[in-house]
Design an enzyme around this catalytic site. Sequence first.
Site, mmCIF file in Angstrom:
data_model
loop_
_atom_site.group_PDB
_atom_site.id
_atom_site.type_symbol
_atom_site.label_atom_id
_atom_site.label_comp_id
_atom_site.label_asym_id
_atom_site.label_seq_id
_atom_site.Cartn_x
_atom_site.Cartn_y
_atom_site.Cartn_z
ATOM 1 N N ARG A 107 -17.161 -63.043 -19.985
ATOM 2 C CA ARG A 107 -16.517 -64.118 -19.243
ATOM 3 C C ARG A 107 -15.018 -63.995 -19.437
ATOM 4 N NH1 ARG A 107 -18.895 -69.082 -23.037
ATOM 5 N NH2 ARG A 107 -18.131 -68.191 -24.980
ATOM 6 N N GLU A 146 -12.975 -73.635 -21.668
ATOM 7 C CA GLU A 146 -12.173 -73.028 -22.733
ATOM 8 C C GLU A 146 -11.201 -71.965 -22.228
ATOM 9 O OE1 GLU A 146 -14.770 -71.687 -25.894
ATOM 10 O OE2 GLU A 146 -15.011 -73.735 -26.611
ATOM 11 N N GLU A 297 -18.180 -80.002 -27.043
ATOM 12 C CA GLU A 297 -19.159 -79.062 -27.595
ATOM 13 C C GLU A 297 -19.114 -79.081 -29.116
ATOM 14 O OE1 GLU A 297 -18.571 -75.025 -26.460
ATOM 15 O OE2 GLU A 297 -18.446 -75.451 -24.326
HETATM 16 C C1 GAL Z 1 -17.801 -72.125 -26.885
HETATM 17 C C2 GAL Z 1 -18.149 -71.929 -25.424
HETATM 18 C C3 GAL Z 1 -19.640 -72.042 -25.183
HETATM 19 C C4 GAL Z 1 -20.389 -71.264 -26.202
HETATM 20 C C5 GAL Z 1 -20.026 -71.768 -27.568
HETATM 21 C C6 GAL Z 1 -20.750 -71.094 -28.690
HETATM 22 O O1 GAL Z 1 -16.633 -71.450 -27.216
HETATM 23 O O2 GAL Z 1 -17.475 -72.855 -24.619
HETATM 24 O O3 GAL Z 1 -19.917 -71.591 -23.880
HETATM 25 O O4 GAL Z 1 -20.059 -69.920 -26.064
HETATM 26 O O5 GAL Z 1 -18.659 -71.559 -27.780
HETATM 27 O O6 GAL Z 1 -20.311 -71.567 -29.941
#
Ligand code: GAL
Length: 678
Positions: A107, A146, A297
């Site tokens: 990505r 992100e 997240e």
């Molecule tokens: C974040 C990201 C998610 C996933 C996650 C794993 O950086 O936005 O898509 O990859 O980390 O910890």
Amino acid sequence: MAKKLYHGAAYYPELWNEETIEEDLNLMIEAGINVVRIGEFAWSSMEKEEGNIDLSFFVNIIERLYNHGIETVMCTPTPTPPIWLTHNHPERLHVDAKGNVMSHGSRQHICTNNAYFRKRAAIITGEIAKAVGHLPGVIGWQLDNEFKCHVSECMCETCKTLWHKWLEGRYGTIDTLNKSWGTHIWSQYYHSFDQVPQPISTPFLHNSSLSTMYQLFSYEKIAEFSDEQAAIVRQYSKAPITHNSTTFFHVDNERLYKHLDFASFDTYAERSNFASYLFNCDLWRNFKSGQDYWIMETSPSHSASLESYAAPHPNGYLKAEAVASYALGGEAFCYWLWRQQRTGCEQPHGSVISAWGKPTVGFENVKEVEAARKELESIITSTRPLQAEVAITYSDRARAFMKTEPHKDLDYRSLIIPFYERVLSAGYHRDLLPEGANLKGYKLLFTPFVHYVSNDYLQQATKFVEEGGIWIVGPLTGGRTEHHTIHTDAALGKLEQLAGVETLYTYPMDGTETYGEFNGVKAPLSLWSSVFQPTAGRAVGTIWGGNSDGEAFMTEHRYGKGKIVMLGSLPSGESGDLLLKNLIDHYAKEANVQLKTDVSRGTIVAPRIGNGETIWVIVNMDGAGGTVSIPDSGIDSVTGQQLEEGQYEIGPFEHKVITFRMKDEQTTGAAQGEVTIS
Ligand code: GAL
Ligand code: ZN
């Protein structure tokens, strides 16, 4: 002020079949999930071939979720452009500083400044906003995902052209740039903007001005992309817009959030690193002031990818995190991710439900979070976080300056987080403030590790001091100009006159056997340091030994109703900890800081106000349990029990909510965010 507390998860229904989705909806209800975030990587499901956009699946799923009582944060899918956008088009891809051209497959592989990418991104964003923007289930938007998490500045040809334009906008003429950057050094002199290189491979280092400006250019460009997406979404939707960021990524968060509606962050800190978790809460609360932030997240247990994994949270920690964040201003606590990935490169990552539909090791913890959310919701939604009296400036621009000039592998985060932790563990309520934040109502301001102090910042800080604040400047602050060059009027420029000092020397003190003494505590001095001679002020910290024996590493100077304290060096080691603790306590006392709690290390107090009440949410974060002193009689908001003044115990990862009724005069103060309860 939050109307509701959200408990959510990232969800990828486009990757699963109908039966699984049905199972998910039921399990989400069981886990207490009331919001999901969808769509951020789904571009190829939305637009399989170029121009063939079908969003019916997403419209349906949002409606179905809504019918199950689950709301949606919709995303734009731009971090993962589909193959039709990149295949046979290397010129659209991101190029790193070594000249490596990214390939399709992960990505963030495309250059977000590429014109054709921007065109397709605008189209898909508009179509999504049109299709789902009016749905009652859509309560918010996340742009992309992100930004700049895996990549930093791009060195492609598109970026080169934009760079030249950006420089022209900033400097006007090439002559100005040449002078500002001092380009006759090593014969770098340019005749036109289009000759200025990007900071790609060179035999040795680039000019500091060039390196820092390229970062600021990149900061600005990614924020412009965000602005552009937000403007498109707003044409069709009234729901507030955010972006999920961190302090790791190559973005200027303050600039990024300027045109967004709320701020959100992602965090995967392990329990041992809870200070860095709290750092984010205390910072994100202040990117959109008066507005709650979201944790977009976090893992219910551990983060992982094919290549590595982190330590899973001990049972109980997740709830402590959630309670602390809700209390510190977080409106939402969301997981990455709901159902374990079956494919891709993040299969080992912690999730709420396994790929085969069973509870994971984190599931019970998620249920505990839900129980705590329910318990806290009415308390949190009727109060708001209390403004602190102690502020620490956080600056992504300072981070860029330090990336250019890391001395010996220094990085901004690993300096500022421990600095913050000192204030935290001493029991002070604190705000981390972006550079442009309003300083009204604060009493003590710290500005560490900011190589370049802008005129705007200097003006604000001066006003703060004039009105009675105490401003602690340093270490490592003020030694560079806006172009990342050295001042020629004085080592720290205008700051020196304000602070009533002359800087005699600047040099690294590590390994020089130099000690600094303040208030009877002596400690080794470290980092690139400034040695002062007071002109109008006075020395309060003396140097012992080394190359500047007898001079000052700390000074103070009365200014207006307040004071400017220069801290020219970083005391290190155990005695350094003690010295800094002493310094913080000394000036907090002098500044009359009241928002301090007597709480054992590893336990925190998050104060909130509202309804003529002050609330303390006390949380044990380290899992060792702790104690807290209550300065006045209050009521345990959960049990309704009356608590008298005194010391109380908090069990491992446990929390307590205490309500104090404010006296009338305090209620008035509260409206200005100045109330104290002790
Ligand atoms: C974040 C990201 C998610 C996933 C996650 C794993 O950086 O936005 O898509 O990859 O980390 O910890
Ligand atoms: Zn590029």
